[in-house]
Every structure is written in C-alpha cells, then in structure tokens.
Design a protein around this motif. Structure first.
Motif, PDB file in Angstrom:
ATOM      1  N   THR A 199       3.395 -19.367 -26.824  1.00 42.56           N
ATOM      2  CA  THR A 199       2.695 -18.637 -27.877  1.00 42.56           C
ATOM      3  C   THR A 199       2.640 -19.489 -29.147  1.00 42.56           C
ATOM      4  O   THR A 199       3.208 -20.580 -29.206  1.00 42.56           O
ATOM      5  N   ALA A 200       1.984 -18.954 -30.155  1.00 43.73           N
ATOM      6  CA  ALA A 200       1.845 -19.670 -31.429  1.00 43.73           C
ATOM      7  C   ALA A 200       3.045 -19.452 -32.348  1.00 43.73           C
ATOM      8  O   ALA A 200       3.029 -19.871 -33.504  1.00 43.73           O
ATOM      9  N   ASN A 201       4.129 -18.824 -31.834  1.00 43.83           N
ATOM     10  CA  ASN A 201       5.271 -18.480 -32.687  1.00 43.83           C
ATOM     11  C   ASN A 201       6.373 -19.533 -32.683  1.00 43.83           C
ATOM     12  O   ASN A 201       7.535 -19.226 -32.961  1.00 43.83           O
ATOM     13  N   ARG A 202       5.995 -20.757 -32.391  1.00 43.60           N
ATOM     14  CA  ARG A 202       6.938 -21.873 -32.505  1.00 43.60           C
ATOM     15  C   ARG A 202       7.505 -21.921 -33.923  1.00 43.60           C
ATOM     16  O   ARG A 202       6.825 -21.636 -34.909  1.00 43.60           O
ATOM     17  N   HIS A 203       8.769 -22.331 -34.019  1.00 44.29           N
ATOM     18  CA  HIS A 203       9.361 -22.520 -35.349  1.00 44.29           C
ATOM     19  C   HIS A 203      10.366 -23.665 -35.279  1.00 44.29           C
ATOM     20  O   HIS A 203      11.180 -23.735 -34.354  1.00 44.29           O
ATOM     21  N   LYS A 242       3.530 -26.881 -40.314  1.00 44.90           N
ATOM     22  CA  LYS A 242       4.984 -26.998 -40.161  1.00 44.90           C
ATOM     23  C   LYS A 242       5.629 -27.896 -41.221  1.00 44.90           C
ATOM     24  O   LYS A 242       6.783 -28.303 -41.070  1.00 44.90           O
ATOM     25  N   PRO A 296       2.494 -20.987 -43.037  1.00 42.94           N
ATOM     26  CA  PRO A 296       2.539 -21.338 -41.603  1.00 42.94           C
ATOM     27  C   PRO A 296       1.178 -21.119 -40.959  1.00 42.94           C
ATOM     28  O   PRO A 296       0.367 -20.315 -41.442  1.00 42.94           O
ATOM     29  N   THR A 297       0.921 -21.853 -39.894  1.00 43.24           N
ATOM     30  CA  THR A 297      -0.369 -21.728 -39.197  1.00 43.24           C
ATOM     31  C   THR A 297      -0.135 -21.638 -37.699  1.00 43.24           C
ATOM     32  O   THR A 297       0.935 -21.981 -37.197  1.00 43.24           O
ATOM     33  N   LYS A 298      -1.169 -21.203 -36.980  1.00 44.23           N
ATOM     34  CA  LYS A 298      -1.072 -21.007 -35.540  1.00 44.23           C
ATOM     35  C   LYS A 298      -1.811 -22.073 -34.730  1.00 44.23           C
ATOM     36  O   LYS A 298      -1.665 -22.138 -33.519  1.00 44.23           O
ATOM     37  N   SER A 299      -2.633 -22.894 -35.404  1.00 42.28           N
ATOM     38  CA  SER A 299      -3.437 -23.894 -34.688  1.00 42.28           C
ATOM     39  C   SER A 299      -4.068 -24.831 -35.699  1.00 42.28           C
ATOM     40  O   SER A 299      -4.011 -24.596 -36.914  1.00 42.28           O
ATOM     41  N   ASP A 348      -6.720 -22.819 -37.605  1.00 37.98           N
ATOM     42  CA  ASP A 348      -6.107 -21.990 -38.635  1.00 37.98           C
ATOM     43  C   ASP A 348      -5.678 -22.840 -39.826  1.00 37.98           C
ATOM     44  O   ASP A 348      -5.890 -22.470 -40.988  1.00 37.98           O
ATOM     45  N   ASP A 408      -1.893 -29.710 -33.426  1.00 35.73           N
ATOM     46  CA  ASP A 408      -2.467 -29.624 -32.077  1.00 35.73           C
ATOM     47  C   ASP A 408      -2.780 -30.983 -31.467  1.00 35.73           C
ATOM     48  O   ASP A 408      -2.716 -31.148 -30.241  1.00 35.73           O
TER      49      ASP A 408
END
Length: 392
Positions: free
Chosen positions: A208-212, A239, A254-257, A260, A283
């Motif tokens: 998912t896009a919830n990497r941290h 990040k 923060p971003t998801k891609s 974004d 990405d």
C-alpha cells in the motif's frame, strides 16, 4: 520573495562513478538504460541541458536540442561512504557521511531479532535480504495466519518490516517500527527502519501507499537546520521529513506517489512562503528501478517532464528550481540494488544564468552550499557553492 524548489528524482543516475568497482557497479547508467525505451521522451529536461552534461549517454534516437540550454547544468559525484537514499540526501543537504551504515547480507543477528520479538510480542518471519514484492508473496500468508512481522533487508542499510493491514493496523506497525528504531543504534544503527504495509489475498498481495521511514537523525547540521534557524520555511514533500528524522523541517507533506508529490509541489508553487521546498519523488526508485522496469521508469520520467513544463510557467521572479537525484538504480543493470552513479543537476529560474556548464562536481554537498548562498546564510557545510558561477 526568494523561494527554492529542490526536486530529487529518486535514483535518476547518469553514469557510474570512478569508484563504482568498489560497489560492483561498473557499467551502470540509469539514464542510458531508460533512454533505450520507446516510451522515453523528456523534451523539457533536454531543453534545460540534461544531455549537455559531461559524460551523459543516451540511445541514438533521442533528440538533442541545439539551442542554448535554458538552465545551468552539471553532474555531481557522491563522496559519502554509501549509495543509499539517506546518505544521498544528507550529502545533498551538505553533510558527507564518511562511515558507511551497517548492512546485513545474511540477515540480522539473533540477539537483535530476539530483542525485537520480546519488545513487540510478535514472531519474526524471514530475516534475510529480499525483494519487497517477493517477500510478501512468500511470507504474506504465514504472516496473516500467525500475526507475526516479516523482517527483511537489502543491499542498503535498512530494517524493513512488512505486515498485512487487515491483521496489524498501520499505526500498530508504525509503533513496532519505532521500537526497532530505538533498538537499532550504535553498532547496529541502520540508516532506516521502514514500515511496509500490504493488503490483498494470497497470490495477489500488493504493497500500500502507507510506507513510513524511521531514519537516524543527521549527525550534524544540514542546510535545513541553517534555513530554519534563520526563520525561513523548510517544507519537506514526500519522504524528505522521514529521511532527516524531522530535523530542520518546518512543514511535512507526505505523499502517496510521484503524481501526488508533483500535485502537492504545484500547490506550493501557488502559495506564499519564503525558503526551501525540498521534494522527493520516490517511484522512480521504489516502483521502477528496483523492479528492473525500464519502460515504467521511462513513462515516469515522461510524466515528470510534462509536469515540469507546467511548473516552469508558474515560477515567480525570485524562484529557483533545482532538479537532481540521490543515487542510481539502473533498471537495465544486473540485480535490483542501487547503483553508484553521478547525479544530474539542472538549475532554472530568472536568477540563474542560462547555459552555464557547472562541470563535474566533487560532491553532492555543493547543492546545499549553493542553496544557503542564495539566501546569504553563512555556514560550515561540506561542499563548495556554485552561486558565483550561475546566479545573475
């Protein structure tokens, strides 16, 4: 009002460095590999001078512009002892890492794993170097059944923790990763602990896009600390805040891609702020470089290049744009790890002289030094400023 937009195309290297033999990377060239794709088209970066940079190589079908480049351009060599995201960004920000972070080609020591299991109350699965997509394919079902944590690493200094979001909620996974971060210090002070949540069913798992990322704090001040102390804005998109452990960051987005991240940066272009907008587009590395996806990498560059043309049109009188990278990750090179490469630098804006060849620089740290020079902030950072060469 002076603003700097510093955009890192994560892993967009432009040719192997003189010490690439120490890393097994002789022959790596991310730009050249991606230029082989029929999908490759980056006219805006070409107009800025990308292909005028010393040592760049592309396939013959790529068009090169004969007019004066619209930006200053050059390449920078990494001086830090490593080729990962953390040391690359820290060096860009003026901090050269002279000692390499620890890596674990055989997995983490038993005492570390036992302590992690005791502190989290969860069983560890895997504990070896692995591809992120392959490890959830191989261990995902077991993780769902046991409620354990998939721990794995790579050629980089990372302790990665994967878990299904339906079994271990994201916030709980983050707490487990924070526990690992507190554990992994000193001798075992890895650069990053990374939460890697996934979803789906066996045979069809997907991250998912919830990497941290949970990074070590930089060992000394960077350009972000100098800027923030002077009361300037330091905005981290993507990040960036994670990479610097929040140190020197005044605002975190923060971003998801990539998409974004570019949308958020375009919004910031329309805001009033005074200082630095530091952007990471991950990405290129995470989705395409590590997966040896040449065509996907090329399409991602095309998307960025199209966005770049829109961004340039919206820039204000005192805005300066820097486009660069943090290391290589050649999708056409054997293996799936980062590659020891030069990074490009394109500098654009009305305060910048067009067509200035900045040559081949000795360290990424010249970027941070130059940013602080633009804001007239004296500093003790590593590197040499390029301001006198390229600023009007």
């Amino acid at each position: 009002m002076k603003r700097v937009f510093l955009i890192v195309l994560d892993s967009f290297g432009i040719g192997y460095e003189p010490d690439a033999d120490l890393f097994g990377d002789v022959g790596a060239n991310t730009l050249h590999s991606v230029s082989r794709s029929k999908a490759f088209s980056i006219p805006n970066m070409e107009k800025m001078g990308l292909l005028r940079i010393q040592g760049t190589e592309v396939e013959d079908q790529v068009k090169t512009y004969q007019n004066e480049p619209e930006a200053a351009f050059g390449r920078l060599r990494e001086k830090s002892a490593g080729k990962d995201t953390t040391v690359g960004h820290w060096e860009i920000a003026g901090l050269i890492s002279k000692k390499a972070f620890p890596v674990y080609p055989n997995g983490f020591p038993d005492e570390i794993i036992r302590e992690f299991e005791e502190r989290t109350g969860k069983k560890v699965l895997c504990n070896r170097p692995a591809s992120g997509t392959e490890v959830i394919r191989d261990y995902g079902e077991e993780q769902m059944k046991t409620g354990g944590l998939i721990v794995y690493t790579s050629a980089d200094s990372v302790f990665q923790v994967a878990a299904h979001e339906g079994i271990i909620p994201v916030e709980e996974l983050y707490r487990d990763c924070q526990t690992a971060r507190e554990l992994l210090k000193g001798e075992h002070g890895v650069a990053r602990v990374i939460a890697r949540p996934f979803e789906g069913e066996p045979g069809a798992f997907r991250r998912t896009a919830n990497r941290h990322d949970f990074s070590l704090e930089p060992s000394s001040d960077t350009m972000l600390d100098y800027l923030k102390r002077e009361g300037l804005d330091t905005i981290g998109v993507g990040k960036i805040s994670d990479i610097f452990a929040g140190k020197g960051i005044s605002r975190r987005i923060p971003t998801k891609s990539n998409t974004d991240g570019m949308e958020q940066t375009l919004k910031l272009l329309k805001e009033e702020f005074h200082g630095l907008c530091f952007v990471n587009l991950v990405d290129f590395d995470m989705v395409y470089g590590h997966r040896n996806d040449v065509d996907g990498y090329a399409r991602a560059l095309n998307e960025f290049d199209t966005w770049l043309g829109v961004f340039q049109k919206g820039m204000q009188e005192e805005d300066v744009l820097l486009v660069t990278a943090d290391h290589g990750c050649d999708p056409g090179f054997p293996g799936t790890d980062h590659t020891r490469e030069y990074i490009p630098l394109l500098v654009y804006g009305k305060p910048v002289r067009k067509g200035v060849d900045l040559g081949s620089r000795e360290t990424f740290a010249d970027i941070g030094k130059t940013v602080l020079d633009y804001f007239h902030i004296s500093n003790q950072l590593d590197g040499e400023s390029m301001a006198a060469e390229m600023l009007v």
